[in-house]
Design a protein around this motif. Sequence first.
Motif, mmCIF file in Angstrom:
data_model
loop_
_atom_site.group_PDB
_atom_site.id
_atom_site.type_symbol
_atom_site.label_atom_id
_atom_site.label_comp_id
_atom_site.label_asym_id
_atom_site.label_seq_id
_atom_site.Cartn_x
_atom_site.Cartn_y
_atom_site.Cartn_z
ATOM 1 N N VAL A 1 10.375 6.447 -40.884
ATOM 2 C CA VAL A 1 10.453 7.789 -41.266
ATOM 3 C C VAL A 1 10.551 8.588 -39.960
ATOM 4 O O VAL A 1 10.030 8.058 -39.031
ATOM 5 N N ALA A 2 11.422 9.510 -39.882
ATOM 6 C CA ALA A 2 11.654 10.536 -38.758
ATOM 7 C C ALA A 2 11.827 11.793 -39.121
ATOM 8 O O ALA A 2 12.461 11.951 -40.061
ATOM 9 N N SER A 3 10.797 12.622 -38.434
ATOM 10 C CA SER A 3 11.358 14.089 -38.598
ATOM 11 C C SER A 3 11.868 14.739 -37.385
ATOM 12 O O SER A 3 11.213 14.618 -36.330
ATOM 13 N N THR A 4 12.812 15.558 -37.478
ATOM 14 C CA THR A 4 13.128 16.069 -36.298
ATOM 15 C C THR A 4 12.656 17.621 -35.925
ATOM 16 O O THR A 4 12.882 18.025 -34.900
ATOM 17 N N ILE A 5 11.561 17.998 -36.785
ATOM 18 C CA ILE A 5 11.021 19.318 -36.349
ATOM 19 C C ILE A 5 9.536 19.231 -36.341
ATOM 20 O O ILE A 5 8.844 19.852 -36.351
ATOM 21 N N GLY A 6 9.244 18.031 -36.050
ATOM 22 C CA GLY A 6 7.735 17.723 -35.693
ATOM 23 C C GLY A 6 6.706 17.647 -36.902
ATOM 24 O O GLY A 6 5.515 17.784 -36.640
ATOM 25 N N ALA A 7 7.175 17.337 -38.153
ATOM 26 C CA ALA A 7 6.540 17.516 -39.398
ATOM 27 C C ALA A 7 5.656 16.000 -39.622
ATOM 28 O O ALA A 7 4.897 16.189 -40.643
ATOM 29 N N ALA A 8 6.091 14.907 -38.867
ATOM 30 C CA ALA A 8 5.474 13.858 -39.578
ATOM 31 C C ALA A 8 4.119 13.474 -38.814
ATOM 32 O O ALA A 8 3.455 13.764 -37.866
ATOM 33 N N ASP A 9 3.108 13.189 -39.953
ATOM 34 C CA ASP A 9 1.781 12.671 -39.352
ATOM 35 C C ASP A 9 1.944 11.284 -39.087
ATOM 36 O O ASP A 9 1.828 10.372 -39.864
ATOM 37 N N VAL A 10 2.150 11.039 -37.939
ATOM 38 C CA VAL A 10 2.466 9.808 -37.516
ATOM 39 C C VAL A 10 1.260 8.701 -37.594
ATOM 40 O O VAL A 10 1.592 7.515 -38.351
ATOM 41 N N GLU A 11 0.022 8.973 -37.355
ATOM 42 C CA GLU A 11 -1.166 7.994 -37.827
ATOM 43 C C GLU A 11 -1.181 7.901 -39.040
ATOM 44 O O GLU A 11 -1.471 6.505 -39.422
ATOM 45 N N ALA A 12 -1.057 8.862 -40.287
ATOM 46 C CA ALA A 12 -1.354 8.567 -41.303
ATOM 47 C C ALA A 12 0.018 7.494 -42.054
ATOM 48 O O ALA A 12 -0.354 6.622 -42.785
ATOM 49 N N LEU A 13 1.084 7.939 -41.503
ATOM 50 C CA LEU A 13 2.338 7.212 -42.063
ATOM 51 C C LEU A 13 2.209 5.500 -41.428
ATOM 52 O O LEU A 13 2.383 4.758 -42.400
ATOM 53 N N THR A 14 1.780 5.600 -40.120
ATOM 54 C CA THR A 14 1.715 4.389 -39.759
ATOM 55 C C THR A 14 0.662 3.395 -40.619
ATOM 56 O O THR A 14 0.804 2.075 -40.656
ATOM 57 N N ALA A 15 -0.402 4.145 -40.889
ATOM 58 C CA ALA A 15 -1.366 3.212 -41.775
ATOM 59 C C ALA A 15 -1.035 2.812 -42.848
ATOM 60 O O ALA A 15 -1.388 1.957 -43.693
ATOM 61 N N LYS A 16 0.177 3.479 -43.550
ATOM 62 C CA LYS A 16 0.802 3.175 -44.736
ATOM 63 C C LYS A 16 1.949 1.987 -44.761
ATOM 64 O O LYS A 16 2.581 1.988 -45.456
ATOM 65 N N GLY A 17 1.965 1.715 -43.469
ATOM 66 C CA GLY A 17 2.900 0.462 -43.135
ATOM 67 C C GLY A 17 4.264 1.034 -42.777
ATOM 68 O O GLY A 17 5.374 0.225 -42.970
ATOM 69 N N LEU A 18 4.482 1.979 -42.253
ATOM 70 C CA LEU A 18 6.004 2.643 -42.054
ATOM 71 C C LEU A 18 5.870 2.844 -40.416
ATOM 72 O O LEU A 18 4.781 2.991 -39.701
ATOM 73 N N ARG A 19 7.137 2.920 -39.948
ATOM 74 C CA ARG A 19 7.452 3.254 -38.400
ATOM 75 C C ARG A 19 7.754 4.857 -38.608
ATOM 76 O O ARG A 19 8.790 5.189 -39.115
ATOM 77 N N ALA A 20 6.898 5.425 -37.982
ATOM 78 C CA ALA A 20 7.021 6.994 -37.981
ATOM 79 C C ALA A 20 7.157 7.655 -36.511
ATOM 80 O O ALA A 20 6.572 7.276 -35.701
ATOM 81 N N SER A 21 7.751 8.586 -36.685
ATOM 82 C CA SER A 21 7.968 9.411 -35.338
ATOM 83 C C SER A 21 8.339 10.683 -35.560
ATOM 84 O O SER A 21 9.049 11.160 -36.570
ATOM 85 N N ASN A 22 8.215 11.569 -34.717
ATOM 86 C CA ASN A 22 8.471 12.801 -34.422
ATOM 87 C C ASN A 22 9.684 12.843 -33.615
ATOM 88 O O ASN A 22 9.427 12.971 -32.231
ATOM 89 N N PHE A 23 10.891 12.915 -33.893
ATOM 90 C CA PHE A 23 12.036 12.600 -32.892
ATOM 91 C C PHE A 23 12.380 13.733 -32.165
ATOM 92 O O PHE A 23 12.255 14.986 -32.402
ATOM 93 N N GLN A 24 12.512 13.323 -30.627
ATOM 94 C CA GLN A 24 12.832 14.329 -29.619
ATOM 95 C C GLN A 24 14.252 14.007 -29.196
ATOM 96 O O GLN A 24 14.324 12.879 -28.579
ATOM 97 N N ASN A 25 15.110 15.085 -29.084
ATOM 98 C CA ASN A 25 16.349 14.540 -28.765
ATOM 99 C C ASN A 25 16.489 14.680 -27.110
ATOM 100 O O ASN A 25 15.701 15.318 -26.304
ATOM 101 N N THR A 26 17.555 13.821 -26.680
ATOM 102 C CA THR A 26 17.802 13.816 -25.348
ATOM 103 C C THR A 26 19.596 14.087 -25.239
ATOM 104 O O THR A 26 20.173 13.521 -26.048
ATOM 105 N N SER A 27 19.977 14.781 -24.259
ATOM 106 C CA SER A 27 21.448 15.080 -24.195
ATOM 107 C C SER A 27 22.000 14.447 -23.037
ATOM 108 O O SER A 27 21.387 14.046 -22.042
#
Length: 314
Positions: free
Chosen positions: A237-263
């Motif tokens: 699971v990835a959010s591009t606007i910082g909306a992911a509750d990474v800790e909670a989603l990880t506890a559910k067995g998912l790989r979660a992140s709030n994506f930060q772009n690089t150019s």
Amino acid sequence: MRAVAVTGFGSTPRLMELPRPEPGLGEVLVRLHAAGVNPFDWKVVDGILKDVVPHGFPLVVGMDGAGEVIEVGRGITRFQPGDAVYGQFMRLPQGGGSYAEFAVADESAIALAPRSVGPAEAAAIPTAGMTAANVLAATGVVDGVRVLIVGATGGVGTFATQLAAGRGAHVIVTARAASAELMRGFGAREVVDHTTGSVADQVRAAHPDGVDVLIDLVSDRAALTELAGVVRDGGTVASTIGAADVEALTAKGLRASNFQNTSSAALLDALAVQVDSGLLTAPIGREVSLDEAPAALADSRTGRAAGKTVILLG
């Protein structure tokens, strides 16, 4: 030169007459023919980076642009006057941006523009295209992966749909019925109309074993947490606007992140190749003049744009 600028955080963007910038060491001066509108532009106006990077005022609004090199600074070897280029022109400490007739860019922030499209299409690509390419790489979207892209009709979403389909992924997108044909043309295999009911329920009914990847471009934390229920155990699971509750989603067995772009210029080069090969299309939803740019920026705040808005600068 004419430019759309602000005089402070939260001030109203307006058309101003400002001095033409001059290129310094490692910099290129470009006569801009078009500028792309991104949500990040108005977020900068609101002060999203005020505690991170110094800002110069008046601050010209805008990140993306395309145009012609007219002067190069000391140390430049990759470009020369007359080159058609595209890329990112936001230089906050210097007050620089792309909603202007002229802009300076760091050499590392631009690349030769795609040869097969005009400045308007090129200006629509940089930030959205690089974000799309990077988020697909970060989430492991490759051949055979089932990916759900939420908020797919905006700039990042349309690029992500095309790039994911080009990699052989099974792409599911959310879109209104009026945009369904467009999104299928970009490679989506399934279109979920988010106006007719719960996206999670519709996806779960079609894919009871879950999707592999969820890329969410628009949802808030509560909505994203609900949507994450359609992702299989061990999925991403990835959010591009910082909306992911990474800790909670990880506890559910998912790989979660709030994506930060690089150019990078290298990524701009790669996107240009894909455009020139016919593998990537810049979906322009609206073209406006520089006089209309402040209103277009205000419209971007609604979050309901279809395709990219581009400012034509002559």
